[in-house]
Scaffold this active site. Structure first.
Site, PDB file in Angstrom:
ATOM      1  N   LYS A 187      89.271-101.024-101.309  1.00  0.00           N
ATOM      2  CA  LYS A 187      88.915-102.280-101.987  1.00  0.00           C
ATOM      3  C   LYS A 187      90.048-103.295-101.930  1.00  0.00           C
ATOM      4  O   LYS A 187      89.952-104.380-102.477  1.00  0.00           O
ATOM      5  CB  LYS A 187      88.517-101.996-103.440  1.00  0.00           C
ATOM      6  CG  LYS A 187      87.298-101.079-103.568  1.00  0.00           C
ATOM      7  CD  LYS A 187      86.696-101.127-104.963  1.00  0.00           C
ATOM      8  CE  LYS A 187      85.541-100.148-105.110  1.00  0.00           C
ATOM      9  NZ  LYS A 187      84.475-100.638-105.974  1.00  0.00           N
ATOM     10  N   LYS A 240      56.481-106.498-119.359  1.00  0.00           N
ATOM     11  CA  LYS A 240      56.804-105.088-119.594  1.00  0.00           C
ATOM     12  C   LYS A 240      55.764-104.207-118.899  1.00  0.00           C
ATOM     13  O   LYS A 240      54.550-104.389-119.102  1.00  0.00           O
ATOM     14  CB  LYS A 240      56.824-104.779-121.096  1.00  0.00           C
ATOM     15  CG  LYS A 240      57.209-103.351-121.368  1.00  0.00           C
ATOM     16  CD  LYS A 240      57.162-102.972-122.831  1.00  0.00           C
ATOM     17  CE  LYS A 240      57.328-101.468-122.955  1.00  0.00           C
ATOM     18  NZ  LYS A 240      57.061-100.970-124.290  1.00  0.00           N
ATOM     19  N   ASN A 289      75.159 -98.101-118.094  1.00  0.00           N
ATOM     20  CA  ASN A 289      76.100 -96.993-118.303  1.00  0.00           C
ATOM     21  C   ASN A 289      76.679 -97.118-119.706  1.00  0.00           C
ATOM     22  O   ASN A 289      76.497 -98.144-120.368  1.00  0.00           O
ATOM     23  CB  ASN A 289      77.180 -97.009-117.208  1.00  0.00           C
ATOM     24  CG  ASN A 289      77.918 -98.316-117.182  1.00  0.00           C
ATOM     25  OD1 ASN A 289      78.621 -98.651-118.129  1.00  0.00           O
ATOM     26  ND2 ASN A 289      77.756 -99.094-116.120  1.00  0.00           N
ATOM     27  N   LYS A 302      90.135 -95.847-103.368  1.00  0.00           N
ATOM     28  CA  LYS A 302      89.610 -97.158-103.796  1.00  0.00           C
ATOM     29  C   LYS A 302      90.677 -98.240-103.714  1.00  0.00           C
ATOM     30  O   LYS A 302      90.386 -99.389-103.383  1.00  0.00           O
ATOM     31  CB  LYS A 302      89.084 -97.072-105.235  1.00  0.00           C
ATOM     32  CG  LYS A 302      87.693 -96.496-105.302  1.00  0.00           C
ATOM     33  CD  LYS A 302      87.204 -96.321-106.717  1.00  0.00           C
ATOM     34  CE  LYS A 302      86.065 -95.326-106.703  1.00  0.00           C
ATOM     35  NZ  LYS A 302      85.598 -94.939-108.013  1.00  0.00           N
ATOM     36  N   ASP A 353      76.185 -99.606-110.070  1.00  0.00           N
ATOM     37  CA  ASP A 353      76.300 -99.733-108.611  1.00  0.00           C
ATOM     38  C   ASP A 353      75.006-100.121-107.920  1.00  0.00           C
ATOM     39  O   ASP A 353      75.027-100.615-106.798  1.00  0.00           O
ATOM     40  CB  ASP A 353      76.824 -98.411-108.021  1.00  0.00           C
ATOM     41  CG  ASP A 353      78.280 -98.193-108.428  1.00  0.00           C
ATOM     42  OD1 ASP A 353      79.069 -99.130-108.263  1.00  0.00           O
ATOM     43  OD2 ASP A 353      78.597 -97.104-108.937  1.00  0.00           O
TER      44      ASP A 353
HETATM   45  O1  C5P Z   1      82.440 -98.020-109.567  1.00  0.00           O
HETATM   46  P1  C5P Z   1      83.793 -97.835-108.920  1.00  0.00           P
HETATM   47  O2  C5P Z   1      84.447 -96.551-109.337  1.00  0.00           O
HETATM   48  O3  C5P Z   1      83.796 -98.100-107.455  1.00  0.00           O
HETATM   49  O4  C5P Z   1      84.706 -98.984-109.579  1.00  0.00           O
HETATM   50  C1  C5P Z   1      86.011 -99.196-109.133  1.00  0.00           C
HETATM   51  C2  C5P Z   1      86.387-100.635-109.357  1.00  0.00           C
HETATM   52  O5  C5P Z   1      85.467-101.479-108.680  1.00  0.00           O
HETATM   53  C3  C5P Z   1      86.385-101.106-110.808  1.00  0.00           C
HETATM   54  O6  C5P Z   1      87.469-101.972-110.974  1.00  0.00           O
HETATM   55  C4  C5P Z   1      85.050-101.832-110.943  1.00  0.00           C
HETATM   56  O7  C5P Z   1      85.121-102.837-111.943  1.00  0.00           O
HETATM   57  C5  C5P Z   1      84.879-102.410-109.567  1.00  0.00           C
HETATM   58  N1  C5P Z   1      83.472-102.575-109.131  1.00  0.00           N
HETATM   59  C6  C5P Z   1      83.017-103.831-108.779  1.00  0.00           C
HETATM   60  N2  C5P Z   1      81.741-103.998-108.327  1.00  0.00           N
HETATM   61  C7  C5P Z   1      80.908-102.946-108.193  1.00  0.00           C
HETATM   62  C8  C5P Z   1      81.358-101.657-108.524  1.00  0.00           C
HETATM   63  C9  C5P Z   1      82.651-101.491-109.002  1.00  0.00           C
HETATM   64  O8  C5P Z   1      83.772-104.790-108.887  1.00  0.00           O
HETATM   65  N3  C5P Z   1      79.689-103.129-107.760  1.00  0.00           N
END
Ligand code: C5P
Length: 410
Positions: free
Chosen positions: A353, A300, A221, A349, A290
């Site tokens: 989370k 390659k 990204n 989130k 993700d």
């Molecule tokens: O990608 P997302 O919007 O869910 O990210 C939200 C939070 O989760 C951010 O703090 C990001 O650093 C964290 N994150 C993570 N591991 C992932 C995806 C996101 O720790 N696989």
């Protein structure tokens, strides 16, 4: 949900730059010019020997104010003594380059020129950027003075860098680079010199992760890691012990920050879990990819062998795992980079989370988010506090986040 007031309106803005007599004086032109362009009001004092290297005219032109010298100090034309006027005017004094001579005078409270008199006639924070030949810098007397002066909390010292010096030596004693000085100035203007993160260990992740399909192709990204870099700088400037876990980055790690480069989400997960037990505050500002390709080829892949549809699998949700493992005294902050409505997904989130704080920031607004030096955001916490921060630099945003966190602690 209670709305807190952003403190962005209360801002110190007046910086007195004092230039000592060393070749690094030419770099101070960039400091003055950059500060002026960023909206800071700058006035300048030059010592007699500084004028052997650069002229008052150069600095007066860049700062849009007269640049003062000892000649002005001894003129009877001021309504009030010049050192009192300037000392009262300044929100912050920067001494760059700080020579061994000025350092010794400040250490012993001497006042024999405009610079030293003004420092003694002021009470604001003073940022020191020493610059001298390696042998001079490493002299016991100079080091003793340096340590002695820094005992006084109004003085903030910048580390000297190692590198090629104007005397053709390679060693310590190089003045910090202008962008580093400017960043530290902005931090000090925000904090007024307070070191409220002393003793805190702050673990920050930043940048984008990459999930490789073969040695050259990856899912990633556009994150540049600038937000996490700003968080690391702000935390360091407020006295914290900082560890920065970062994806591929194009910036230099600030002196004093422990940096650990990683590539993939799994590498980031491993390092974050390893450092978690020793952290007081954990900030996941990284843009973690993700998903990753199900298969990896160590060679390659030729174009014709590239899969038409790429089978994917999820990578670990690092922050969710950190939330499960963290102790009650540890504070976990996540970021939610969003398009459209930024609050609803951020709230979701925050809960799903199990974060203490979330920073919701839009990535569909001009000059914000990925790659920009600026940002805008809304901070939300589990207790229902909400703070909206208008468009500002990422460094300023980082300071607002620490203010928010510290005000919750208080
Ligand atoms: O990608 P997302 O919007 O869910 O990210 C939200 C939070 O989760 C951010 O703090 C990001 O650093 C964290 N994150 C993570 N591991 C992932 C995806 C996101 O720790 N696989």
């Amino acid at each position: 949900m209670s709305n807190l007031q952003s403190s962005s309106e209360i801002r110190n803005n007046r910086v007195l730059v004092c230039v000592g007599g060393g070749i690094a004086a030419y770099k101070v032109c960039e400091v003055v010019s950059t500060l002026f362009k960023s909206g800071v009001e700058v006035k300048v004092i030059l010592t007699r020997s500084a004028q052997e290297f650069i002229t008052p005219l150069t600095l007066a032109t860049l700062s849009r104010h007269p640049a003062y010298t000892d000649n002005d100090f001894w003129q009877p034309t001021h309504s009030r003594p010049l050192h009192i006027e300037l000392g009262e005017w300044a929100d912050l004094i920067v001494i760059a380059p700080l020579t061994a001579n000025t350092l010794a005078k400040l250490t012993y409270g001497m006042a024999d020129n405009l610079l030293t008199n003004t420092v003694l006639a002021s009470t604001c924070p003073v940022l020191l950027a020493p610059a001298m030949n390696t042998d001079m810098w490493e002299q016991l007397t100079v080091q003793r003075n340096w340590q002695q002066l820094l005992i006084d909390s109004r003085y903030h010292g910048m580390s000297t860098a190692s590198g090629l010096l104007a005397c053709d030596r390679v060693g310590a004693g190089r003045m910090a680079e202008p962008p580093e000085i400017v960043t530290r100035v902005h931090s000090l203007l925000h904090t007024g010199g307070k070191r409220d993160l002393v003793g805190k260990r702050i673990l920050i992740s930043t940048g984008g992760t990459r999930e490789y399909l073969d040695p050259v192709r990856f899912i990633g990204n556009p994150s540049t890691g600038k937000m996490g870099l700003a968080l690391a700088q702000a935390a360091l400037h407020r006295g914290a012990n900082v560890t920065l876990v970062h994806g591929v980055a194009s910036w230099d790690v600030p002196l004093g920050v422990q940096a650990i480069p990683v590539i993939s989400a799994e590498e980031m997960q491993q390092v974050m879990l390893e450092y978690l037990p020793n952290a007081d505050v954990i900030i996941m500002s990284a843009a973690v990819a993700d998903v990753k390709p199900k298969d990896y080829s160590s060679e390659k892949l030729p174009k014709r062998s590239l899969p038409q549809a790429l089978p994917l699998e999820p990578v670990p949700d690092i922050v969710a795992q950190l939330a499960q493992l963290k102790q009650a005294h540890q504070l976990l902050i996540g970021f939610a980079a969003q398009t459209g409505d930024i609050i609803t997904p951020a709230k979701e989130k925050l809960q799903s989370k199990k974060l203490d704080v979330i920073v919701a920031n839009p990535i569909d607004q001009p000059d914000s988010g990925f790659g920009s030096n600026n940002n805008q955001a809304i901070f939300l916490d589990g207790q229902g506090h909400k703070l909206e921060i208008a468009h500002c630099s990422k460094l300023e945003m980082a300071h607002h986040l620490f203010d928010f966190v510290m005000s919750r602690d208080a």
